[in-house]
Design a protein around this motif. Structure first.
Motif, PDB file in Angstrom:
ATOM      1  N   VAL A  10      10.940   5.415  38.870  1.00 25.90           N
ATOM      2  CA  VAL A  10      10.637   5.110  40.274  1.00 25.90           C
ATOM      3  C   VAL A  10      11.780   5.624  41.152  1.00 25.90           C
ATOM      4  CG1 VAL A  10      10.251   3.263  41.961  1.00 25.90           C
ATOM      5  CG2 VAL A  10       9.275   3.078  39.663  1.00 25.90           C
ATOM      6  N   ASP A  11      13.014   5.198  40.860  1.00 26.85           N
ATOM      7  CA  ASP A  11      14.181   5.599  41.640  1.00 26.85           C
ATOM      8  C   ASP A  11      14.789   6.912  41.160  1.00 26.85           C
ATOM      9  OD1 ASP A  11      13.970   3.261  43.123  1.00 26.85           O
ATOM     10  OD2 ASP A  11      15.252   2.143  41.758  1.00 26.85           O
ATOM     11  N   TYR A  12      14.602   7.246  39.895  1.00 21.33           N
ATOM     12  CA  TYR A  12      15.217   8.454  39.338  1.00 21.33           C
ATOM     13  C   TYR A  12      14.454   8.927  38.102  1.00 21.33           C
ATOM     14  CZ  TYR A  12      17.244   5.499  35.699  1.00 21.33           C
ATOM     15  OH  TYR A  12      17.419   4.638  34.648  1.00 21.33           O
ATOM     16  N   GLU A  13      14.651  10.184  37.759  1.00 24.82           N
ATOM     17  CA  GLU A  13      14.117  10.782  36.526  1.00 24.82           C
ATOM     18  C   GLU A  13      15.294  11.298  35.714  1.00 24.82           C
ATOM     19  OE1 GLU A  13      10.953  10.995  35.427  1.00 24.82           O
ATOM     20  OE2 GLU A  13      10.232   9.910  37.186  1.00 24.82           O
ATOM     21  N   GLY A  14      15.211  11.223  34.386  1.00 24.31           N
ATOM     22  CA  GLY A  14      16.320  11.628  33.520  1.00 24.31           C
ATOM     23  C   GLY A  14      17.349  10.508  33.470  1.00 24.31           C
ATOM     24  N   GLY A  15      18.611  10.860  33.222  1.00 25.73           N
ATOM     25  CA  GLY A  15      19.690   9.879  33.269  1.00 25.73           C
ATOM     26  C   GLY A  15      19.699   8.864  32.145  1.00 25.73           C
ATOM     27  N   GLU A  16      19.194   9.229  30.958  1.00 22.07           N
ATOM     28  CA  GLU A  16      19.215   8.307  29.824  1.00 22.07           C
ATOM     29  C   GLU A  16      20.628   8.196  29.263  1.00 22.07           C
ATOM     30  OE1 GLU A  16      17.130  10.934  29.896  1.00 22.07           O
ATOM     31  OE2 GLU A  16      15.145  10.054  30.106  1.00 22.07           O
ATOM     32  N   PHE A  17      20.924   7.064  28.657  1.00 19.08           N
ATOM     33  CA  PHE A  17      22.213   6.835  28.018  1.00 19.08           C
ATOM     34  C   PHE A  17      22.199   7.530  26.660  1.00 19.08           C
ATOM     35  CE2 PHE A  17      24.991   4.180  25.330  1.00 19.08           C
ATOM     36  CZ  PHE A  17      26.158   4.325  26.040  1.00 19.08           C
ATOM     37  N   VAL A  18      23.256   8.286  26.347  1.00 17.73           N
ATOM     38  CA  VAL A  18      23.308   9.072  25.113  1.00 17.73           C
ATOM     39  C   VAL A  18      24.531   8.672  24.297  1.00 17.73           C
ATOM     40  CG1 VAL A  18      23.443  11.396  24.145  1.00 17.73           C
ATOM     41  CG2 VAL A  18      22.195  11.019  26.274  1.00 17.73           C
ATOM     42  N   VAL A  32      19.379   8.597  21.984  1.00 15.74           N
ATOM     43  CA  VAL A  32      19.093   8.482  23.412  1.00 15.74           C
ATOM     44  C   VAL A  32      18.478   7.113  23.658  1.00 15.74           C
ATOM     45  CG1 VAL A  32      17.800   9.441  25.344  1.00 15.74           C
ATOM     46  CG2 VAL A  32      18.745  10.958  23.594  1.00 15.74           C
ATOM     47  N   VAL A  33      19.056   6.370  24.607  1.00 19.35           N
ATOM     48  CA  VAL A  33      18.590   5.024  24.932  1.00 19.35           C
ATOM     49  C   VAL A  33      18.095   5.029  26.367  1.00 19.35           C
ATOM     50  CG1 VAL A  33      19.238   2.598  25.121  1.00 19.35           C
ATOM     51  CG2 VAL A  33      20.297   4.032  23.373  1.00 19.35           C
ATOM     52  N   GLY A  34      16.815   4.814  26.547  1.00 24.56           N
ATOM     53  CA  GLY A  34      16.234   4.699  27.890  1.00 24.56           C
ATOM     54  C   GLY A  34      16.050   3.224  28.218  1.00 24.56           C
ATOM     55  N   ALA A  35      17.077   2.597  28.744  1.00 27.08           N
ATOM     56  CA  ALA A  35      17.038   1.150  29.001  1.00 27.08           C
ATOM     57  C   ALA A  35      16.311   0.850  30.320  1.00 27.08           C
ATOM     58  CB  ALA A  35      18.453   0.601  29.064  1.00 27.08           C
ATOM     59  N   PRO A  36      15.449  -0.174  30.353  1.00 26.09           N
ATOM     60  CA  PRO A  36      14.810  -0.572  31.602  1.00 26.09           C
ATOM     61  C   PRO A  36      15.818  -1.245  32.541  1.00 26.09           C
ATOM     62  CG  PRO A  36      14.212  -2.090  29.857  1.00 26.09           C
ATOM     63  CD  PRO A  36      15.010  -0.991  29.227  1.00 26.09           C
ATOM     64  N   ARG A  37      15.463  -1.374  33.802  1.00 26.82           N
ATOM     65  CA  ARG A  37      16.370  -2.000  34.781  1.00 26.82           C
ATOM     66  C   ARG A  37      16.716  -3.421  34.349  1.00 26.82           C
ATOM     67  NH1 ARG A  37      14.547  -2.962  40.848  1.00 26.82           N
ATOM     68  NH2 ARG A  37      13.161  -4.370  39.765  1.00 26.82           N
ATOM     69  N   GLY A  38      18.011  -3.732  34.390  1.00 22.29           N
ATOM     70  CA  GLY A  38      18.482  -5.072  34.061  1.00 22.29           C
ATOM     71  C   GLY A  38      18.821  -5.297  32.597  1.00 22.29           C
ATOM     72  N   ALA A  39      18.413  -4.395  31.714  1.00 23.68           N
ATOM     73  CA  ALA A  39      18.742  -4.535  30.294  1.00 23.68           C
ATOM     74  C   ALA A  39      20.187  -4.094  30.064  1.00 23.68           C
ATOM     75  CB  ALA A  39      17.800  -3.702  29.443  1.00 23.68           C
ATOM     76  N   PHE A  40      20.869  -4.741  29.136  1.00 20.59           N
ATOM     77  CA  PHE A  40      22.247  -4.388  28.812  1.00 20.59           C
ATOM     78  C   PHE A  40      22.302  -3.597  27.519  1.00 20.59           C
ATOM     79  CE2 PHE A  40      23.012  -7.760  31.781  1.00 20.59           C
ATOM     80  CZ  PHE A  40      24.188  -7.400  32.403  1.00 20.59           C
ATOM     81  N   ILE A  68      20.452  13.816  35.468  1.00 19.94           N
ATOM     82  CA  ILE A  68      19.481  13.179  36.345  1.00 19.94           C
ATOM     83  C   ILE A  68      18.741  14.299  37.065  1.00 19.94           C
ATOM     84  CG2 ILE A  68      19.172  11.692  38.354  1.00 19.94           C
ATOM     85  CD1 ILE A  68      21.711  10.204  37.392  1.00 19.94           C
ATOM     86  N   THR A  69      17.425  14.396  36.843  1.00 22.48           N
ATOM     87  CA  THR A  69      16.663  15.512  37.373  1.00 22.48           C
ATOM     88  C   THR A  69      16.133  15.267  38.785  1.00 22.48           C
ATOM     89  OG1 THR A  69      14.693  14.685  36.245  1.00 22.48           O
ATOM     90  CG2 THR A  69      16.016  16.338  35.088  1.00 22.48           C
ATOM     91  N   SER A  70      15.954  13.995  39.185  1.00 16.36           N
ATOM     92  CA  SER A  70      15.553  13.695  40.559  1.00 16.36           C
ATOM     93  C   SER A  70      15.923  12.258  40.893  1.00 16.36           C
ATOM     94  CB  SER A  70      14.048  13.907  40.750  1.00 16.36           C
ATOM     95  OG  SER A  70      13.324  12.940  40.038  1.00 16.36           O
ATOM     96  N   GLY A  71      16.143  12.003  42.189  1.00 23.00           N
ATOM     97  CA  GLY A  71      16.495  10.671  42.658  1.00 23.00           C
ATOM     98  C   GLY A  71      17.956  10.341  42.420  1.00 23.00           C
ATOM     99  N   SER A  72      18.287   9.060  42.491  1.00 23.34           N
ATOM    100  CA  SER A  72      19.660   8.620  42.218  1.00 23.34           C
ATOM    101  C   SER A  72      19.613   7.356  41.367  1.00 23.34           C
ATOM    102  CB  SER A  72      20.438   8.378  43.508  1.00 23.34           C
ATOM    103  OG  SER A  72      19.942   7.244  44.178  1.00 23.34           O
ATOM    104  N   ARG A  73      20.618   7.219  40.522  1.00 21.02           N
ATOM    105  CA  ARG A  73      20.694   6.127  39.559  1.00 21.02           C
ATOM    106  C   ARG A  73      21.972   5.345  39.818  1.00 21.02           C
ATOM    107  NH1 ARG A  73      23.429   6.572  34.424  1.00 21.02           N
ATOM    108  NH2 ARG A  73      22.851   4.846  33.120  1.00 21.02           N
ATOM    109  N   THR A  74      21.866   4.027  39.827  1.00 18.35           N
ATOM    110  CA  THR A  74      23.028   3.159  39.976  1.00 18.35           C
ATOM    111  C   THR A  74      23.142   2.318  38.711  1.00 18.35           C
ATOM    112  OG1 THR A  74      22.655   3.046  42.361  1.00 18.35           O
ATOM    113  CG2 THR A  74      24.122   1.398  41.415  1.00 18.35           C
ATOM    114  N   ALA A  75      24.350   2.288  38.154  1.00 25.01           N
ATOM    115  CA  ALA A  75      24.571   1.534  36.926  1.00 25.01           C
ATOM    116  C   ALA A  75      25.870   0.737  37.053  1.00 25.01           C
ATOM    117  CB  ALA A  75      24.651   2.469  35.732  1.00 25.01           C
ATOM    118  N   LEU A  76      25.978  -0.312  36.255  1.00 23.81           N
ATOM    119  CA  LEU A  76      27.169  -1.143  36.223  1.00 23.81           C
ATOM    120  C   LEU A  76      27.733  -1.113  34.815  1.00 23.81           C
ATOM    121  CD1 LEU A  76      29.058  -3.376  37.396  1.00 23.81           C
ATOM    122  CD2 LEU A  76      27.353  -5.017  36.596  1.00 23.81           C
TER     123      LEU A  76
END
Length: 84
Positions: A10-18, A32-40, A68-76
């Protein structure tokens, strides 16, 4: 430890944790870990134990984020260390 604050697809495409596993005398292997929003995702930053034929040995790990191929991703990211 890492959590993604943006909604994937929704907010971004790509950007998976590797995670790149560097095994002795073998080819490196990427996970490659594609974590949903809020998952640690809790991960080691340098080594992890691996069961071998003659007991445990250390496997080197590197971590990063895919492009990240489109959008922007925010992570903590929260770093735990043993400072004295």
């Amino acid at each position: 430890m890492l959590t993604v604050l943006s909604e994937p697809s929704v907010d971004y495409e790509g950007g998976e944790f590797v995670l790149l596993e560097q095994r002795p005398r073998a080819q490196s292997r990427a996970h490659v870990v594609g974590a949903p929003r809020g998952a640690f995702v809790v991960f080691p930053t340098h080594h992890r134990p691996q069961q071998g034929a003659r007991g445990y040995y250390r496997v080197g790990l590197r971590h990063g984020v895919s492009t990240i191929t489109s959008g922007s991703r925010t992570a903590l990211g929260i770093i735990f260390h043993d400072a004295r």
